[in-house]
Design a protein around this motif. Structure first.
Motif, PDB file in Angstrom:
ATOM      1  N   LYS A 147       0.949  -1.249  -0.061  1.00 36.21           N
ATOM      2  CA  LYS A 147      -0.170  -0.034  -0.038  1.00 36.21           C
ATOM      3  C   LYS A 147       0.937   1.356   0.173  1.00 36.21           C
ATOM      4  O   LYS A 147       0.403   2.343  -0.195  1.00 36.21           O
ATOM      5  CB  LYS A 147      -0.863   0.077   1.365  1.00 36.21           C
ATOM      6  N   VAL A 162      -2.939   6.078  15.039  1.00 34.30           N
ATOM      7  CA  VAL A 162      -3.411   5.248  14.042  1.00 34.30           C
ATOM      8  C   VAL A 162      -4.733   6.218  13.488  1.00 34.30           C
ATOM      9  O   VAL A 162      -5.652   6.600  14.323  1.00 34.30           O
ATOM     10  CB  VAL A 162      -4.108   4.082  14.621  1.00 34.30           C
ATOM     11  N   GLU A 163      -5.100   6.387  12.273  1.00 40.13           N
ATOM     12  CA  GLU A 163      -6.265   6.889  11.750  1.00 40.13           C
ATOM     13  C   GLU A 163      -6.510   6.078  10.497  1.00 40.13           C
ATOM     14  O   GLU A 163      -5.879   5.888   9.590  1.00 40.13           O
ATOM     15  CB  GLU A 163      -6.270   8.217  11.382  1.00 40.13           C
ATOM     16  N   GLY A 164      -7.802   5.588  10.430  1.00 38.70           N
ATOM     17  CA  GLY A 164      -8.303   4.922   9.130  1.00 38.70           C
ATOM     18  C   GLY A 164      -7.554   3.878   8.961  1.00 38.70           C
ATOM     19  O   GLY A 164      -7.261   2.963  10.053  1.00 38.70           O
ATOM     20  N   GLU A 165      -6.920   3.614   7.939  1.00 42.13           N
ATOM     21  CA  GLU A 165      -6.189   2.264   7.589  1.00 42.13           C
ATOM     22  C   GLU A 165      -4.523   2.432   7.855  1.00 42.13           C
ATOM     23  O   GLU A 165      -3.767   1.330   7.454  1.00 42.13           O
ATOM     24  CB  GLU A 165      -6.356   1.971   6.047  1.00 42.13           C
ATOM     25  N   TYR A 166      -4.136   3.755   8.476  1.00 41.12           N
ATOM     26  CA  TYR A 166      -2.804   3.868   8.303  1.00 41.12           C
ATOM     27  C   TYR A 166      -2.237   4.196   9.620  1.00 41.12           C
ATOM     28  O   TYR A 166      -2.907   4.752  10.525  1.00 41.12           O
ATOM     29  CB  TYR A 166      -2.396   4.818   7.168  1.00 41.12           C
ATOM     30  N   ASP A 188      -4.101  -3.683  13.998  1.00 47.72           N
ATOM     31  CA  ASP A 188      -5.093  -3.803  13.054  1.00 47.72           C
ATOM     32  C   ASP A 188      -4.530  -3.379  11.808  1.00 47.72           C
ATOM     33  O   ASP A 188      -4.556  -3.834  10.651  1.00 47.72           O
ATOM     34  CB  ASP A 188      -6.491  -3.168  13.438  1.00 47.72           C
ATOM     35  N   VAL A 189      -4.002  -2.033  11.954  1.00 47.27           N
ATOM     36  CA  VAL A 189      -3.015  -1.514  10.513  1.00 47.27           C
ATOM     37  C   VAL A 189      -2.306  -2.722   9.998  1.00 47.27           C
ATOM     38  O   VAL A 189      -2.234  -2.946   8.737  1.00 47.27           O
ATOM     39  CB  VAL A 189      -2.368  -0.220  11.056  1.00 47.27           C
ATOM     40  N   SER A 224      -3.840  -5.483   8.584  1.00 49.75           N
ATOM     41  CA  SER A 224      -4.734  -5.324   7.156  1.00 49.75           C
ATOM     42  C   SER A 224      -3.707  -4.609   6.147  1.00 49.75           C
ATOM     43  O   SER A 224      -4.086  -4.231   5.138  1.00 49.75           O
ATOM     44  CB  SER A 224      -5.818  -4.378   7.491  1.00 49.75           C
ATOM     45  N   ILE A 259     -14.122   6.733  11.093  1.00 47.38           N
ATOM     46  CA  ILE A 259     -13.350   6.460   9.988  1.00 47.38           C
ATOM     47  C   ILE A 259     -13.018   5.117  10.010  1.00 47.38           C
ATOM     48  O   ILE A 259     -12.538   4.374  10.694  1.00 47.38           O
ATOM     49  CB  ILE A 259     -12.059   7.300   9.848  1.00 47.38           C
ATOM     50  N   LYS A 260     -13.399   4.290   8.703  1.00 50.35           N
ATOM     51  CA  LYS A 260     -13.373   3.014   8.657  1.00 50.35           C
ATOM     52  C   LYS A 260     -11.766   2.593   8.473  1.00 50.35           C
ATOM     53  O   LYS A 260     -10.793   3.246   7.739  1.00 50.35           O
ATOM     54  CB  LYS A 260     -13.846   2.561   7.436  1.00 50.35           C
ATOM     55  N   GLY A 261     -11.234   1.850   9.547  1.00 47.21           N
ATOM     56  CA  GLY A 261      -9.691   1.283   9.207  1.00 47.21           C
ATOM     57  C   GLY A 261      -9.428   0.315   8.496  1.00 47.21           C
ATOM     58  O   GLY A 261     -10.560  -0.171   7.684  1.00 47.21           O
ATOM     59  N   GLY A 262      -8.629  -0.726   8.690  1.00 54.64           N
ATOM     60  CA  GLY A 262      -8.193  -1.773   7.941  1.00 54.64           C
ATOM     61  C   GLY A 262      -9.278  -2.918   8.340  1.00 54.64           C
ATOM     62  O   GLY A 262     -10.016  -2.818   9.431  1.00 54.64           O
ATOM     63  N   HIS A 263      -9.469  -3.935   7.445  1.00 50.56           N
ATOM     64  CA  HIS A 263     -10.407  -5.050   7.716  1.00 50.56           C
ATOM     65  C   HIS A 263      -9.705  -6.321   7.417  1.00 50.56           C
ATOM     66  O   HIS A 263      -8.874  -6.319   6.409  1.00 50.56           O
ATOM     67  CB  HIS A 263     -11.657  -5.003   6.814  1.00 50.56           C
ATOM     68  N   GLN A 315     -12.722  -5.534  11.894  1.00 51.70           N
ATOM     69  CA  GLN A 315     -12.755  -4.099  11.562  1.00 51.70           C
ATOM     70  C   GLN A 315     -12.213  -3.196  12.328  1.00 51.70           C
ATOM     71  O   GLN A 315     -12.798  -3.172  13.407  1.00 51.70           O
ATOM     72  CB  GLN A 315     -14.243  -3.918  11.029  1.00 51.70           C
ATOM     73  N   ALA A 316     -11.151  -2.235  11.991  1.00 49.50           N
ATOM     74  CA  ALA A 316     -10.770  -1.451  12.890  1.00 49.50           C
ATOM     75  C   ALA A 316     -11.526   0.027  12.526  1.00 49.50           C
ATOM     76  O   ALA A 316     -12.072   0.262  11.340  1.00 49.50           O
ATOM     77  CB  ALA A 316      -9.238  -1.131  12.613  1.00 49.50           C
ATOM     78  N   THR A 345     -11.738   4.364  13.626  1.00 50.49           N
ATOM     79  CA  THR A 345     -11.071   5.525  14.676  1.00 50.49           C
ATOM     80  C   THR A 345     -12.181   6.680  14.376  1.00 50.49           C
ATOM     81  O   THR A 345     -12.670   7.014  13.518  1.00 50.49           O
ATOM     82  CB  THR A 345      -9.744   6.000  13.930  1.00 50.49           C
TER      83      THR A 345
END
Lengths: 470, 269
Positions: free
Chosen positions: A209, A250-254, A296-297, A300, B47-51, B61-62, B64
């Motif tokens: 990513k 951590v915020e969202g996916e990162y 979790d980051v 994923s 805010i949807k995080g990683g799944h 599902q994460a 924040t």
């Protein structure tokens, strides 16, 4: 009387790698030596490198004695060591990918399931999660001892966050500053490429990513940690940020790092923090050192963590005995470096042998570290041995035994002049897209006469380690 | 059975917090006993995080939530078609080796009393009959009593009290099963409560024991049965904390107040 292999002298002759050092040693007046030793100590103090190696505890501000007499390997000797260490690093990583994946080695009955899946260091949280490039242990520190010209043994592997590499770099730096002529007279392979290789290794495992040049950070528990000096030293040399848990979020996916210019996404975290502390949401909820949500980051695919969580299951003392088996199973090769023969007291036959030969053996607790709960047979009285035998009988599965090894010696400066002292070696193997081994490592030396214990807490020192160019 | 779920969890903070990080095991996974028809999770200002699916097969599902925030609402709405498999978890995709679930945790550590209880079940064979004996033993020794225990009560404490809720009974069952050498894990989920009041706790927990030939099989000591088509399975773990449907950490000094509304109903087609 045990014969010890002296790495410099063989039957009164100077071994080839040490030829130049023989002249150097003979021509150095005692006053110059004392002056240089004082200079070296002053340099170490000024740099401030005073941490305890390998987290042994003790006074964190104590200076570890530096011995100016280098330890030398020929190009040929090193090439065997290099192949052996890299082979081990590959096998250990293959093992980790396997036991968090399909577990083929367990299914094949080559290693007991219990030893792996009920191991404290096995993280079920990362089962089925493949880290970037499939690498779990990015820095493998392999502790080696030598007993003869061709005989090397691996004492243990360190797959998590082996420390001490700053000594390798500083020892060389100081030797070059004090004895520039030595480096003109000998063709010595450089070790100062290590930080750059480490940075490239870490960059090579950036997650998919990540687009563009990856942002790398070193995550430290903070300045109270005994290896904090090393953390900041490596961050400086690599040109990356040194951060603590509170600097990341951590915020969202990162994962992001707080900077004066606002948040900056982080792609690779070289953590010098144990698994238990990196994310209170996933592991120990009371940990203030980590980053909530980091796991979790990671799981994923948003960030790489080096070493990967769960890597510790490969360097446990009981798992160690199976590393030769891993090499055969995953690589289809014979081990280049030997394991120390190990008796498992959990096995009836082994236990019987151990109890009958305690006076010649070293007995360790399977999960022990730092030399606690250990028996060194040749150094013990009959009563001590009898008492220890009772402990083994009560809990046989808790103990393993190994022969006392005749560690090699190298010349070392001591009060009386120069005398042989026992040494070990830890090279640092880097595993990313490629596997790299800097020609050198950390040599620890037991400064007390006759002592086989190189730990700094018990009078050990360090030396510069040379690999001669071929 | 066609079950609809309406589950709203509200967190209120005494003073606004700077941010919240959550990890959810709030989505049922597919196996032969349950098919998810539709499922929606919303988090106010989240805010949807990683799944990812973890080794146990659970959907993780994460989320924040950026602060300052003083109230967060997590809403789950969905429909699941269930089939009675008498507790057997058939057709569930997962990777984690069952041996991992022999590991104990603080909440499930067996003290002397639990060890004695395990021994009394004579569960050495680790077969289906032994598992039933273990589950019955817990139902007999820990009476279902709401309010007697709290979230951090351990299995040993619940046994000493002789009282507890489904979480305590499940912890105790895990403790004695593992003690008997049977891999065992905590399951969090929903239960469709019956009108006559014989089944309780819509937000429910039970245990799964790994048995030779059958694989993972559910046991619900609170209701003295194996989970059937009234149960919706959400996620698993070594204990309640490990298997929690919602785990979170808020940054800020405020105290947190939790409010849960849950309805699990059978819908007419």
């Amino acid at each position: 009387m045990t014969q010890y292999f002296n790495e410099m002298y063989e039957g009164g002759e100077v071994r080839l790698p040490y030829a130049q050092l023989d002249d150097w040693m003979r021509n150095m007046p005692a006053e110059l030596r004392q002056m240089k030793q004082a200079e070296a100590e002053a340099l170490f103090r000024r740099i401030g490198i005073t941490f305890a190696v390998y987290g042994e505890g003790g006074d964190p501000d104590r200076l570890i004695p530096f011995d100016m007499f280098p330890r030398v390997f020929s190009a040929l000797e090193w090439s065997k060591l290099e192949r052996g260490v890299k082979q081990r690093a590959r096998a250990l990583n293959a093992f980790l990918a396997d036991v968090y994946g399909r577990g083929e080695i367990v299914r094949a009955g080559r290693i007991p399931a219990k030893l792996v899946y009920q191991n404290d260091a096995y993280e079920k949280e990362v089962v089925g999660i493949l880290p970037p490039k499939g690498v779990y242990s990015h820095i493998v520190g392999v502790d080696l001892v030598r007993t003869g010209p061709e005989d090397f043994f691996v004492l243990e592997d360190n797959c998590r966050t082996p420390s001490g590499v700053s000594y390798m770099l500083e020892n060389r730096e100081i030797m070059m500053r004090m004895f520039p002529q030595l480096f003109r007279d000998n063709r010595i392979e450089p070790v100062d490429v290590y930080p750059d290789l480490l940075r490239r290794t870490l960059a090579s495992v950036a997650p998919t990513k990540c687009n563009g040049e990856p942002t790398i950070v070193i995550l430290t528990p903070g300045h109270f940690n005994s290896a904090y000096y090393e953390h900041s030293f490596l961050a400086d040399l690599m040109g990356v940020e040194l951060v603590e848990g509170q600097d990341l979020f951590v915020e969202g996916e990162y994962v992001y790092m707080r900077t004066t210019e606002g948040p900056r996404r982080v792609d690779v975290i070289y953590r010098r923090l144990d698994d238990a502390y990196i994310d209170p949401l996933c592991f120990r909820p009371d940990s203030m050192l980590g980053v909530p949500g980091l796991m979790d980051v990671y799981r994923s695919g948003g960030v790489a963590i080096c070493s990967a969580p769960g890597a510790g299951v490969a360097d446990d003392k009981a798992v160690y005995t199976f590393v030769p088996e891993m090499i055969r199973f995953y690589l289809g090769e014979e081990p280049i470096l030997n394991n120390v023969p190990t008796w498992q007291c959990a096995k009836t036959d082994d236990c019987k042998y151990v109890l009958e030969n305690l006076k010649d053996l070293v007995v360790k607790e399977v999960h022990g570290s730092g030399g606690y709960g250990m028996l060194v047979g040749p150094k013990c009285t009959a009563t001590e041995i009898a008492e220890f035998a009772l402990r083994i009988k009560a809990k046989p599965h808790n103990y393993i035994a190994q022969p006392t090894l005749a560690l090699s010696t190298t010349p070392t400066f001591v009060e009386q002049g120069i005398a042989p002292r026992h040494v070990d070696l830890r090279p640092y193997c880097l595993v990313g897209e490629r596997i790299e081994l800097v020609p050198g490592g950390l040599t620890r030396v037991a400064l007390t006469e006759g002592s086989l214990v190189v730990n700094s807490s018990q009078g050990g020192g360090v030396k510069d380690t040379w690999v001669l160019a071929g | 059975m066609l079950l609809t779920v309406d589950h709203v969890t509200t967190y209120r903070y005494s003073q606004p917090v700077r941010g919240v990080v959550q990890t959810h095991r709030l989505q049922p996974t597919a196996f032969d006993g349950q098919t998810v028809l539709d499922w929606q999770i919303t988090v106010t200002d989240g805010i949807k995080g990683g799944h990812f699916r973890d080794g146990a097969g659970d959907h993780v599902q994460a989320w924040t939530i950026q602060g300052p925030v003083s109230e967060i609402t997590v809403t789950v709405q969905g429909r699941v078609q269930t089939t009675d498999l008498v507790g057997v978890l058939r057709g569930h995709r997962e990777r984690t080796p069952p041996q991992c679930y022999l590991q104990s945790t603080h909440a499930t550590d067996a003290d002397m009393a639990l060890a004695d209880l395990a021994a009394s079940a004579n569960a050495g064979a680790g077969d289906l009959a032994a598992a039933h004996r273990l589950s019955a033993l817990i139902a007999d020794t820990i009476a279902y009593t709401p309010g007697a225990t709290h979230a951090a009560t351990t299995a040993a404490e619940a046994l000493a009290l002789g009282q507890g809720v489904c979480q305590d009974q499940t912890h105790a069952l895990l403790a004695i099963a593992r003690r008997a050498g049977i891999p065992a894990r905590y399951i969090s989920g929903y239960l469709h409560a019956t009108e006559d009041g014989t089944l309780h706790e819509a937000a429910h927990a039970w245990a799964e024991l790994h048995l030779p030939d059958l694989g993972w099989v559910g046991f619900d000591p609170a209701n003295r049965c194996c989970p059937d088509d009234r149960y919706i399975r959400l996620g698993s773990g070594l204990d309640a904390m490990d298997a929690a449907p919602i785990k979170g950490i808020a940054r800020g000094p405020g105290t947190e107040q939790l409010d849960v509304h849950l309805a699990v109903q059978q819908s007419g087609q």
